[in-house]
Design an enzyme around this catalytic site. Sequence first.
Site, mmCIF file in Angstrom:
data_model
loop_
_atom_site.group_PDB
_atom_site.id
_atom_site.type_symbol
_atom_site.label_atom_id
_atom_site.label_comp_id
_atom_site.label_asym_id
_atom_site.label_seq_id
_atom_site.Cartn_x
_atom_site.Cartn_y
_atom_site.Cartn_z
ATOM 1 C CB THR A 155 -75.503 -14.786 -41.886
ATOM 2 O OG1 THR A 155 -73.811 -13.350 -41.689
ATOM 3 C CG2 THR A 155 -75.327 -15.279 -40.294
ATOM 4 C CG ASP A 156 -69.808 -12.658 -42.761
ATOM 5 O OD1 ASP A 156 -71.425 -12.742 -42.409
ATOM 6 O OD2 ASP A 156 -69.505 -11.482 -43.790
ATOM 7 C CD GLU A 157 -74.397 -10.809 -38.865
ATOM 8 O OE1 GLU A 157 -74.795 -10.232 -37.988
ATOM 9 O OE2 GLU A 157 -74.858 -9.829 -40.029
ATOM 10 C CE1 TYR A 181 -79.461 -13.761 -38.830
ATOM 11 C CE2 TYR A 181 -77.835 -12.705 -38.599
ATOM 12 C CZ TYR A 181 -78.733 -13.453 -38.922
ATOM 13 O OH TYR A 181 -78.288 -13.873 -41.398
ATOM 14 C CE LYS A 185 -78.892 -17.837 -40.826
ATOM 15 N NZ LYS A 185 -80.077 -18.354 -42.266
HETATM 16 P P1 NAD Z 1 -85.653 -11.038 -44.586
HETATM 17 O O1 NAD Z 1 -85.557 -11.178 -43.166
HETATM 18 O O2 NAD Z 1 -85.296 -10.560 -45.576
HETATM 19 O O3 NAD Z 1 -86.156 -12.209 -45.237
HETATM 20 C C1 NAD Z 1 -86.642 -13.808 -44.220
HETATM 21 C C2 NAD Z 1 -87.504 -14.326 -44.936
HETATM 22 O O4 NAD Z 1 -88.050 -15.444 -44.177
HETATM 23 C C3 NAD Z 1 -89.543 -13.523 -45.301
HETATM 24 O O5 NAD Z 1 -90.399 -13.617 -46.346
HETATM 25 C C4 NAD Z 1 -89.998 -13.807 -43.839
HETATM 26 O O6 NAD Z 1 -91.618 -13.857 -43.603
HETATM 27 C C5 NAD Z 1 -89.706 -15.520 -43.920
HETATM 28 N N1 NAD Z 1 -89.832 -15.768 -42.772
HETATM 29 C C6 NAD Z 1 -89.109 -15.934 -41.657
HETATM 30 N N2 NAD Z 1 -89.816 -16.786 -41.020
HETATM 31 C C7 NAD Z 1 -90.169 -17.786 -41.031
HETATM 32 C C8 NAD Z 1 -90.581 -19.000 -40.725
HETATM 33 N N3 NAD Z 1 -90.563 -19.330 -39.375
HETATM 34 N N4 NAD Z 1 -91.496 -19.666 -41.259
HETATM 35 C C9 NAD Z 1 -91.252 -19.564 -43.067
HETATM 36 N N5 NAD Z 1 -90.935 -18.107 -43.615
HETATM 37 C C10 NAD Z 1 -90.297 -17.598 -42.229
HETATM 38 O O7 NAD Z 1 -83.969 -12.589 -44.609
HETATM 39 P P2 NAD Z 1 -83.178 -11.795 -45.865
HETATM 40 O O8 NAD Z 1 -81.964 -11.159 -45.820
HETATM 41 O O9 NAD Z 1 -83.760 -12.386 -47.521
HETATM 42 O O10 NAD Z 1 -82.077 -13.442 -45.309
HETATM 43 C C11 NAD Z 1 -82.338 -15.091 -46.178
HETATM 44 C C12 NAD Z 1 -80.974 -16.086 -45.385
HETATM 45 O O11 NAD Z 1 -79.949 -15.638 -45.839
HETATM 46 C C13 NAD Z 1 -81.658 -15.695 -43.789
HETATM 47 O O12 NAD Z 1 -81.606 -16.869 -43.464
HETATM 48 C C14 NAD Z 1 -80.085 -14.375 -43.416
HETATM 49 O O13 NAD Z 1 -79.807 -15.509 -42.218
HETATM 50 C C15 NAD Z 1 -79.576 -14.993 -44.746
HETATM 51 N N6 NAD Z 1 -78.382 -14.204 -44.983
HETATM 52 C C16 NAD Z 1 -78.348 -12.924 -45.190
HETATM 53 C C17 NAD Z 1 -77.689 -11.930 -45.191
HETATM 54 C C18 NAD Z 1 -78.068 -10.427 -45.078
HETATM 55 O O14 NAD Z 1 -76.913 -9.485 -46.021
HETATM 56 N N7 NAD Z 1 -79.835 -10.214 -45.361
HETATM 57 C C19 NAD Z 1 -75.986 -12.696 -45.486
HETATM 58 C C20 NAD Z 1 -75.726 -13.440 -45.411
HETATM 59 C C21 NAD Z 1 -77.123 -14.720 -45.201
HETATM 60 P P1 TYD Z 2 -77.276 -4.479 -41.226
HETATM 61 O O1 TYD Z 2 -77.251 -3.702 -42.200
HETATM 62 O O2 TYD Z 2 -78.582 -4.285 -40.013
HETATM 63 O O3 TYD Z 2 -76.552 -5.872 -40.730
HETATM 64 P P2 TYD Z 2 -75.136 -6.522 -39.772
HETATM 65 O O4 TYD Z 2 -75.837 -5.944 -38.843
HETATM 66 O O5 TYD Z 2 -76.157 -7.742 -40.464
HETATM 67 O O6 TYD Z 2 -73.935 -6.301 -40.709
HETATM 68 O O7 TYD Z 2 -75.791 -2.598 -40.161
HETATM 69 C C1 TYD Z 2 -74.442 -3.192 -41.299
HETATM 70 C C2 TYD Z 2 -73.866 -2.330 -39.936
HETATM 71 O O8 TYD Z 2 -74.256 -1.135 -40.480
HETATM 72 C C3 TYD Z 2 -73.737 -3.047 -39.137
HETATM 73 O O9 TYD Z 2 -72.486 -2.281 -38.393
HETATM 74 C C4 TYD Z 2 -74.669 -1.885 -37.955
HETATM 75 C C5 TYD Z 2 -74.498 -0.149 -38.928
HETATM 76 N N1 TYD Z 2 -75.603 0.314 -38.885
HETATM 77 C C6 TYD Z 2 -76.053 1.871 -38.564
HETATM 78 O O10 TYD Z 2 -74.109 2.501 -38.384
HETATM 79 N N2 TYD Z 2 -76.614 2.741 -38.437
HETATM 80 C C7 TYD Z 2 -78.065 1.867 -38.833
HETATM 81 O O11 TYD Z 2 -78.880 2.432 -38.065
HETATM 82 C C8 TYD Z 2 -78.148 0.674 -38.832
HETATM 83 C C9 TYD Z 2 -79.262 -0.154 -39.706
HETATM 84 C C10 TYD Z 2 -76.620 -0.531 -38.700
#
Ligand code: NAD
Ligand code: TYD
Length: 382
Positions: A155-157, A181, A185
Amino acid sequence: MARINKNTQSTNLVIYKQEKDNSMILVTGGAGFIGSNFVRDWLALNDEPVINFDKLTYAGNLSNLASLEQDPRHIFVRGDICDTAHISRLLAEHKPRAIVHFAAESHVDRSIHSPGEFISTNVNGTFSLLEAARAYWSGLDGDDKSGFRFLHVSTDEVYGTLGPNDPPFTETTPYAPNSPYSASKAASDHLVRAYFHTYGMPVLTTNCSNNYGSFHFPEKLIPLIISNARAGKPLPIYGDGMQVRDWLYVGDHCSAIRRVLEAGRLGKVYNVGGWNEMANLEVVHTLCDILDTLDPKASGSYREQITYVQDRPGHDRRYAIDARKIERELGWKPAETFATGIRKTVQWYLDNQAWVRDVQSGDYLKWVEKNYAARDTAQEQK
Ligand code: NAD
Ligand code: TYD
């Protein structure tokens, strides 16, 4: 049967894959939001099978993969990435040519309430997976060894927060994670990096901005706003709503991962972004306006449901991604604009209300109670 790769770019890796009759990849976390999009897209574009290894936490959902139920190219295995022995058995049995690692605890707010799970899965789990992968890769030889890839999805975070006039994150921006988080990561990214430098393992890392799209769990901003809006509930804005995120359509993230897997330089990091910086309030206004058009209320606008609530502790003010390296080196750029991607996304949620109802299970309701009950409604509705 030879597997056919329908990607247009031809590389040695692709040719190697086509010649290897029984090639397959292992995906972790493929029942979650991005992972399930990746697996569906992969099998729509390739005949190469996928072993999908997922623990099925609250965020993992087999109904995300329902369209693959009868597809013999999709092999689902329930398991925990912390279980090195289980992964080692799978690797020995299926001999994948690559691992694409999505599995993680992914929600910042949950990491604030319960950081332990984040350390366990994101740090220890990635370590266990790397150890199993290293033992497996060390035992390969010839093309199998040189063609193997471990792609770590991050992630960019990890780069921390930006001021309003700072340049976007590049691959050399120093790490400065601010939430449990992002810290977990960041730790996993460092482990992956170390396995390249110490053991020569063929790793690749992608650091991506906020994704949105179909099958996004409704604890995250965009799906939460859509489902609360339609349920007539408040639309919670943390703090002043002026925090900025870069938004990327999930299908574009999946295409970037495929491209990095195919042609990324070993040991390198690629930032992936949508060139779409927006303040949260603007995102929520956009969602309300689309819903006002596609699914209007009997009277008034969804904007009237916007409610300002107490801010997230340690809330990062701004993320922005400089995605020029992946464009320059690998020719990848996003296909969707925010305007096109967000409209598709809202339409998907309107068309898939049963999915939303299903994931709003007991655990989801307990989470909503915990996260929002403790927040004072900061100001009157604006
Ligand atoms: P998500 O929470 O929707 O899915 C995570 C999946 O991992 C789930 O299916 C869960 O069951 C599985 N999981 C969790 N713990 C596990 C374990 N111990 N063993 C096996 N499986 C396990 O997450 P997502 O949003 O699909 O993100 C996927 C990846 O992308 C993550 O690594 C996250 O850090 C990264 N990412 C997400 C975003 C975003 O905006 N969602 C952005 C950048 C990077
Ligand atoms: P989120 O979807 O949780 O992603 P991330 O924290 O990984 O960026 O949140 C996106 C942005 O929205 C973040 O700045 C937090 C804000 N947010 C709210 O303002 N209200 C909400 O109920 C949630 C879940 C997030």
